[in-house]
Motif scaffolding. Sequence first.
Motif, PDB file in Angstrom:
ATOM      1  N   LEU A   1       5.197 -14.306  -5.641  1.00  0.00           N
ATOM      2  CA  LEU A   1       4.713 -13.734  -6.892  1.00  0.00           C
ATOM      3  C   LEU A   1       5.694 -13.871  -8.050  1.00  0.00           C
ATOM      4  CD1 LEU A   1       3.052 -10.397  -5.718  1.00  0.00           C
ATOM      5  CD2 LEU A   1       2.009 -12.639  -6.021  1.00  0.00           C
ATOM      6  N   GLY A   2       6.953 -14.160  -7.740  1.00  0.00           N
ATOM      7  CA  GLY A   2       7.958 -14.211  -8.786  1.00  0.00           C
ATOM      8  C   GLY A   2       8.729 -12.904  -8.868  1.00  0.00           C
ATOM      9  N   PRO A   3       9.927 -12.916  -9.488  1.00  0.00           N
ATOM     10  CA  PRO A   3      10.787 -11.723  -9.496  1.00  0.00           C
ATOM     11  C   PRO A   3      10.215 -10.541 -10.244  1.00  0.00           C
ATOM     12  CG  PRO A   3      11.711 -13.476 -10.886  1.00  0.00           C
ATOM     13  CD  PRO A   3      10.576 -14.079 -10.125  1.00  0.00           C
ATOM     14  N   LYS A   4       9.507 -10.746 -11.367  1.00  0.00           N
ATOM     15  CA  LYS A   4       9.001  -9.616 -12.145  1.00  0.00           C
ATOM     16  C   LYS A   4       7.881  -8.884 -11.427  1.00  0.00           C
ATOM     17  CE  LYS A   4      10.286 -11.362 -16.711  1.00  0.00           C
ATOM     18  NZ  LYS A   4       9.794 -11.758 -18.069  1.00  0.00           N
ATOM     19  N   ALA A   5       6.888  -9.631 -10.939  1.00  0.00           N
ATOM     20  CA  ALA A   5       5.787  -8.999 -10.204  1.00  0.00           C
ATOM     21  C   ALA A   5       6.302  -8.377  -8.912  1.00  0.00           C
ATOM     22  CB  ALA A   5       4.697 -10.020  -9.897  1.00  0.00           C
ATOM     23  N   GLY A   6       7.251  -9.067  -8.273  1.00  0.00           N
ATOM     24  CA  GLY A   6       7.830  -8.527  -7.048  1.00  0.00           C
ATOM     25  C   GLY A   6       8.588  -7.239  -7.299  1.00  0.00           C
ATOM     26  N   LEU A   7       9.284  -7.173  -8.456  1.00  0.00           N
ATOM     27  CA  LEU A   7      10.045  -5.967  -8.782  1.00  0.00           C
ATOM     28  C   LEU A   7       9.118  -4.789  -9.061  1.00  0.00           C
ATOM     29  CD1 LEU A   7      12.907  -4.873  -9.191  1.00  0.00           C
ATOM     30  CD2 LEU A   7      12.711  -5.499 -11.613  1.00  0.00           C
ATOM     31  N   ALA A   8       7.995  -5.051  -9.717  1.00  0.00           N
ATOM     32  CA  ALA A   8       7.011  -3.981  -9.951  1.00  0.00           C
ATOM     33  C   ALA A   8       6.481  -3.453  -8.619  1.00  0.00           C
ATOM     34  CB  ALA A   8       5.862  -4.511 -10.810  1.00  0.00           C
ATOM     35  N   ASN A   9       6.201  -4.359  -7.715  1.00  0.00           N
ATOM     36  CA  ASN A   9       5.746  -3.961  -6.383  1.00  0.00           C
ATOM     37  C   ASN A   9       6.808  -3.146  -5.673  1.00  0.00           C
ATOM     38  OD1 ASN A   9       4.841  -3.937  -3.667  1.00  0.00           O
ATOM     39  ND2 ASN A   9       3.745  -5.859  -3.957  1.00  0.00           N
ATOM     40  N   LEU A  10       8.058  -3.605  -5.756  1.00  0.00           N
ATOM     41  CA  LEU A  10       9.163  -2.912  -5.104  1.00  0.00           C
ATOM     42  C   LEU A  10       9.346  -1.510  -5.683  1.00  0.00           C
ATOM     43  CD1 LEU A  10      11.676  -2.949  -3.224  1.00  0.00           C
ATOM     44  CD2 LEU A  10      12.970  -3.864  -5.162  1.00  0.00           C
ATOM     45  N   GLY A  11       9.318  -1.381  -7.014  1.00  0.00           N
ATOM     46  CA  GLY A  11       9.526  -0.080  -7.631  1.00  0.00           C
ATOM     47  C   GLY A  11       8.480   0.932  -7.219  1.00  0.00           C
ATOM     48  N   ALA A  12       7.200   0.523  -7.260  1.00  0.00           N
ATOM     49  CA  ALA A  12       6.126   1.434  -6.870  1.00  0.00           C
ATOM     50  C   ALA A  12       6.227   1.792  -5.395  1.00  0.00           C
ATOM     51  CB  ALA A  12       4.771   0.790  -7.169  1.00  0.00           C
ATOM     52  N   SER A  13       6.490   0.793  -4.564  1.00  0.00           N
ATOM     53  CA  SER A  13       6.560   1.035  -3.122  1.00  0.00           C
ATOM     54  C   SER A  13       7.727   1.945  -2.771  1.00  0.00           C
ATOM     55  CB  SER A  13       6.699  -0.299  -2.372  1.00  0.00           C
ATOM     56  OG  SER A  13       5.592  -1.137  -2.615  1.00  0.00           O
ATOM     57  N   PHE A  14       8.880   1.715  -3.407  1.00  0.00           N
ATOM     58  CA  PHE A  14      10.071   2.483  -3.052  1.00  0.00           C
ATOM     59  C   PHE A  14       9.911   3.950  -3.461  1.00  0.00           C
ATOM     60  CE2 PHE A  14      14.618   3.377  -2.738  1.00  0.00           C
ATOM     61  CZ  PHE A  14      14.951   2.627  -1.626  1.00  0.00           C
ATOM     62  N   PHE A  15       9.295   4.207  -4.601  1.00  0.00           N
ATOM     63  CA  PHE A  15       9.051   5.575  -5.049  1.00  0.00           C
ATOM     64  C   PHE A  15       8.160   6.320  -4.049  1.00  0.00           C
ATOM     65  CE2 PHE A  15       6.070   8.383  -7.388  1.00  0.00           C
ATOM     66  CZ  PHE A  15       6.964   9.373  -7.774  1.00  0.00           C
ATOM     67  N   ILE A  16       7.099   5.656  -3.623  1.00  0.00           N
ATOM     68  CA  ILE A  16       6.178   6.275  -2.662  1.00  0.00           C
ATOM     69  C   ILE A  16       6.865   6.488  -1.322  1.00  0.00           C
ATOM     70  CG2 ILE A  16       4.041   5.900  -1.363  1.00  0.00           C
ATOM     71  CD1 ILE A  16       3.075   4.307  -3.880  1.00  0.00           C
ATOM     72  N   LEU A  17       7.660   5.519  -0.896  1.00  0.00           N
ATOM     73  CA  LEU A  17       8.371   5.647   0.379  1.00  0.00           C
ATOM     74  C   LEU A  17       9.323   6.843   0.368  1.00  0.00           C
ATOM     75  CD1 LEU A  17       9.193   1.886   1.070  1.00  0.00           C
ATOM     76  CD2 LEU A  17       7.616   3.304   2.379  1.00  0.00           C
ATOM     77  N   ALA A  18      10.072   7.008  -0.730  1.00  0.00           N
ATOM     78  CA  ALA A  18      11.021   8.113  -0.799  1.00  0.00           C
ATOM     79  C   ALA A  18      10.303   9.461  -0.739  1.00  0.00           C
ATOM     80  CB  ALA A  18      11.851   8.004  -2.081  1.00  0.00           C
ATOM     81  N   MET A  19       9.187   9.583  -1.448  1.00  0.00           N
ATOM     82  CA  MET A  19       8.404  10.818  -1.398  1.00  0.00           C
ATOM     83  C   MET A  19       7.909  11.094   0.024  1.00  0.00           C
ATOM     84  SD  MET A  19       5.987  10.802  -4.807  1.00  0.00           S
ATOM     85  CE  MET A  19       5.173  12.305  -4.251  1.00  0.00           C
ATOM     86  N   THR A  20       7.453  10.039   0.674  1.00  0.00           N
ATOM     87  CA  THR A  20       6.866  10.213   2.005  1.00  0.00           C
ATOM     88  C   THR A  20       7.920  10.573   3.034  1.00  0.00           C
ATOM     89  OG1 THR A  20       5.204   8.562   1.378  1.00  0.00           O
ATOM     90  CG2 THR A  20       5.319   9.163   3.700  1.00  0.00           C
ATOM     91  N   VAL A  21       9.113   9.989   2.935  1.00  0.00           N
ATOM     92  CA  VAL A  21      10.197  10.361   3.851  1.00  0.00           C
ATOM     93  C   VAL A  21      10.490  11.852   3.747  1.00  0.00           C
ATOM     94  CG1 VAL A  21      12.652  10.071   4.399  1.00  0.00           C
ATOM     95  CG2 VAL A  21      11.262   8.070   3.901  1.00  0.00           C
ATOM     96  N   ALA A  22      10.558  12.350   2.508  1.00  0.00           N
ATOM     97  CA  ALA A  22      10.821  13.780   2.311  1.00  0.00           C
ATOM     98  C   ALA A  22       9.749  14.624   2.983  1.00  0.00           C
ATOM     99  CB  ALA A  22      10.882  14.084   0.817  1.00  0.00           C
ATOM    100  N   ALA A  23       8.492  14.237   2.802  1.00  0.00           N
ATOM    101  CA  ALA A  23       7.398  15.008   3.384  1.00  0.00           C
ATOM    102  C   ALA A  23       7.440  14.985   4.906  1.00  0.00           C
ATOM    103  CB  ALA A  23       6.070  14.455   2.890  1.00  0.00           C
ATOM    104  N   GLU A  24       7.774  13.835   5.478  1.00  0.00           N
ATOM    105  CA  GLU A  24       7.787  13.733   6.946  1.00  0.00           C
ATOM    106  C   GLU A  24       8.923  14.542   7.564  1.00  0.00           C
ATOM    107  OE1 GLU A  24       5.251  12.663   8.192  1.00  0.00           O
ATOM    108  OE2 GLU A  24       4.417  11.465   6.572  1.00  0.00           O
ATOM    109  N   ILE A  25      10.082  14.545   6.903  1.00  0.00           N
ATOM    110  CA  ILE A  25      11.180  15.386   7.383  1.00  0.00           C
ATOM    111  C   ILE A  25      10.745  16.849   7.370  1.00  0.00           C
ATOM    112  CG2 ILE A  25      13.501  16.246   6.847  1.00  0.00           C
ATOM    113  CD1 ILE A  25      14.147  13.453   5.745  1.00  0.00           C
ATOM    114  N   GLY A  26      10.111  17.252   6.271  1.00  0.00           N
ATOM    115  CA  GLY A  26       9.604  18.618   6.189  1.00  0.00           C
ATOM    116  C   GLY A  26       8.550  18.895   7.240  1.00  0.00           C
ATOM    117  N   GLY A  27       7.697  17.916   7.519  1.00  0.00           N
ATOM    118  CA  GLY A  27       6.651  18.096   8.519  1.00  0.00           C
ATOM    119  C   GLY A  27       7.209  18.303   9.913  1.00  0.00           C
ATOM    120  N   ALA A  28       8.209  17.500  10.287  1.00  0.00           N
ATOM    121  CA  ALA A  28       8.838  17.675  11.593  1.00  0.00           C
ATOM    122  C   ALA A  28       9.512  19.041  11.691  1.00  0.00           C
ATOM    123  CB  ALA A  28       9.853  16.555  11.841  1.00  0.00           C
TER     124      ALA A  28
END
Length: 409
Positions: free
Chosen positions: A75-102
Amino acid sequence: MKRFLGITLGILTAIGGFVDIGDLVANSLVGSRFGMSLAWVVLLGVLGICVFAEMSGRIAAVSGRAVFDLVRERLGPKAGLANLGASFFILAMTVAAEIGGAALALELATGVPYLLWVPAVAFAAWLVMWRVRFETLERVFGLAGLALVIFVVALWQLGPDWGELWRQASRPAPPPDEGLPTYFYYAIALLGGAMTPYEVFFFSSGGVEENWTRRDLSISRANVLIGFPLGGLLSLAIAACAATVFLPVHVQVESLDQMVLPVALGVGQVGLALVILGVFAATLGATLEVALSSGYCLSQYFGWQWGKRVRPREAARFHATVLIVMIVATALILTSVDPIMVTEYSLVFSAAALPLTYLPVLMIANDRDYMGDKVNGVFSNTLGTVFMILLIAVSIAAIPLMLATKAGQ
């Protein structure tokens, strides 16, 4: 036996996607408010994740590279970076929730407040990711999460009105006291949970971790066709238990102890012990899955050495990413923010970001430079295209519906 154990990657991925802490409560909440009228969303989500997970597993087996490893290149660096930014934000939120869930599962088992368990859960998860082999990790947590099958047993023991459950499922419409915007808000949340982006990141990266080749395509498909439908079955069973116990008395499920109550009523103390074990295994397994996915995404985008198949010293930036994500997620949960609320918001944000994840998968699976003669056929492309249109519509509607309904209130 080797092939049987090989499907545990799909089981772990599916349990992390369908029955993590947010989905556990979300399915119970939906069952208690809407009965089985949103069962169609779970079935749609199972089909969608099977379509794209099969593509991502095939990409890993044929090219020897994970999906995110190819995103920037394709996709190229710019589109890839947009994908990375959105994915990483969601991943960080989800890790927090899963730690709390356990930690909530441990509170349920011991009575000790969950915030006191949070540092111990986070440290244990990090230690497992640091020291335990990938194959051992996926098999232990994937199989332990199967304790949640107790929901299926509990549903049978509760003796529900099967005809009424079928009537609700076959007539997908909100109850008279619920509005259409709220109904579709929860539909989007359930679809976002079923097709969470980290599932394909983890699944394809796991295939590379296990050194899949063309000869392992059958194992990849078995993972998809067994693991993800099993996760969907557990979601439906959780919703049906809530619909049986809570819907008739108009009680809305809002906590983990309410969610496991139908199991205690149907199976007793043994069932309660099993469901707590299953919830702990599923949420801790999801913690591992999502935290590792954060390391996979960042490392693959920037071309760093990554994975548990290499020594930590050789993949230092990968392990440092995982550690930093765990520290930030733990700090977030220790602020006393509700882990269930965090996950429910992450599901909606996941839904909004779905096209960014699945469009590259569809493109790469059709690229002969990467796939050779294993490119998508007409059937896969038809399903993939239909789902892409649906996911674009979902991504447009997700945030406005969240605001309009005040997150489903």
